[in-house]
Design a protein around this motif. Sequence first.
Motif, mmCIF file in Angstrom:
data_model
loop_
_atom_site.group_PDB
_atom_site.id
_atom_site.type_symbol
_atom_site.label_atom_id
_atom_site.label_comp_id
_atom_site.label_asym_id
_atom_site.label_seq_id
_atom_site.Cartn_x
_atom_site.Cartn_y
_atom_site.Cartn_z
ATOM 1 N N GLU A 1 1.627 -14.882 0.402
ATOM 2 C CA GLU A 1 1.521 -13.651 1.814
ATOM 3 C C GLU A 1 2.163 -13.697 1.346
ATOM 4 O O GLU A 1 3.329 -11.773 2.359
ATOM 5 N N HIS B 1 3.694 -1.955 5.272
ATOM 6 C CA HIS B 1 2.956 -2.674 4.671
ATOM 7 C C HIS B 1 3.193 -3.494 4.555
ATOM 8 O O HIS B 1 2.833 -4.994 4.628
ATOM 9 N N GLU C 1 1.185 -7.834 5.187
ATOM 10 C CA GLU C 1 0.828 -8.541 4.164
ATOM 11 C C GLU C 1 1.619 -10.297 5.246
ATOM 12 O O GLU C 1 1.012 -11.245 5.230
ATOM 13 N N HIS D 1 -1.560 -10.907 6.462
ATOM 14 C CA HIS D 1 -2.049 -12.003 6.004
ATOM 15 C C HIS D 1 -2.592 -12.804 6.537
ATOM 16 O O HIS D 1 -3.333 -14.542 6.657
ATOM 17 N N ASN E 1 -2.598 -11.410 -6.480
ATOM 18 C CA ASN E 1 -2.785 -11.720 -5.270
ATOM 19 C C ASN E 1 -4.008 -11.920 -4.745
ATOM 20 O O ASN E 1 -4.483 -12.610 -4.499
ATOM 21 N N GLN F 1 -8.213 -6.914 -0.663
ATOM 22 C CA GLN F 1 -7.902 -6.966 -2.085
ATOM 23 C C GLN F 1 -8.482 -5.598 -2.818
ATOM 24 O O GLN F 1 -7.617 -4.896 -3.154
ATOM 25 N N GLU G 1 -6.687 -2.648 -1.045
ATOM 26 C CA GLU G 1 -5.681 -2.806 -1.372
ATOM 27 C C GLU G 1 -5.177 -2.448 -3.356
ATOM 28 O O GLU G 1 -4.391 -1.733 -2.938
#
Length: 183
Positions: A21, A50, A54, A57, A101, A131, A134
């Motif tokens: 991440e 963004h 991340e 995350h 990812n 995910q 995204e």
Amino acid sequence: MNTNRLSKTIEAALNAQITKEAHASQIYLSFAAWASSQGYAGIANFLFKHAHEERNHMMKILEYILKRGAKVEVTSIPNPPENPLNLYNCFEKVFGQEVENTKAIYKVVKKSHEEGDWATWNFLQWFVNEQVEEETLAMNLLDKIKIAGGENMSNMAQYSFDRDIENTSQEITPAQDVTTANP
Ligand code: FEO
């Protein structure tokens, strides 16, 4: 008394995901800097935001490891890839990075399932959903660029895309989650 509620395998897998991440965040950061240097202010803003997402995350996993009484290992982060060649290539790389990812997250989900670590399995479902969002977001942006000419986008199309993306939400609500309160 051992209060670590994660197995060594899960602990290591989650720590590896922290690095992934963080790496994703660095990729968005470097692409944002590239976009800014090319004059794409809207895209740069989108990618900077963004990069931050991340990092969140990463923090979410880090906090979970601590909450389960396990050990966090903060490691070095691999370098981001080369700068994109153009806008199309930028979002192609963004999409590819999200797919990678997703694969990494699926591996941890599989491990938690194999071990019957349902707390971790449950925790990771948030990432599985994230995910999907995204990948959808990156796919939609890539589609827009394709329609606007792909690698041969005109300056006017690039200008419009840059302006549009400024107002693009970072989140997509999948149809199955849509309610009247959250359309
Ligand atoms: Fe944290 Fe874009 O996945």
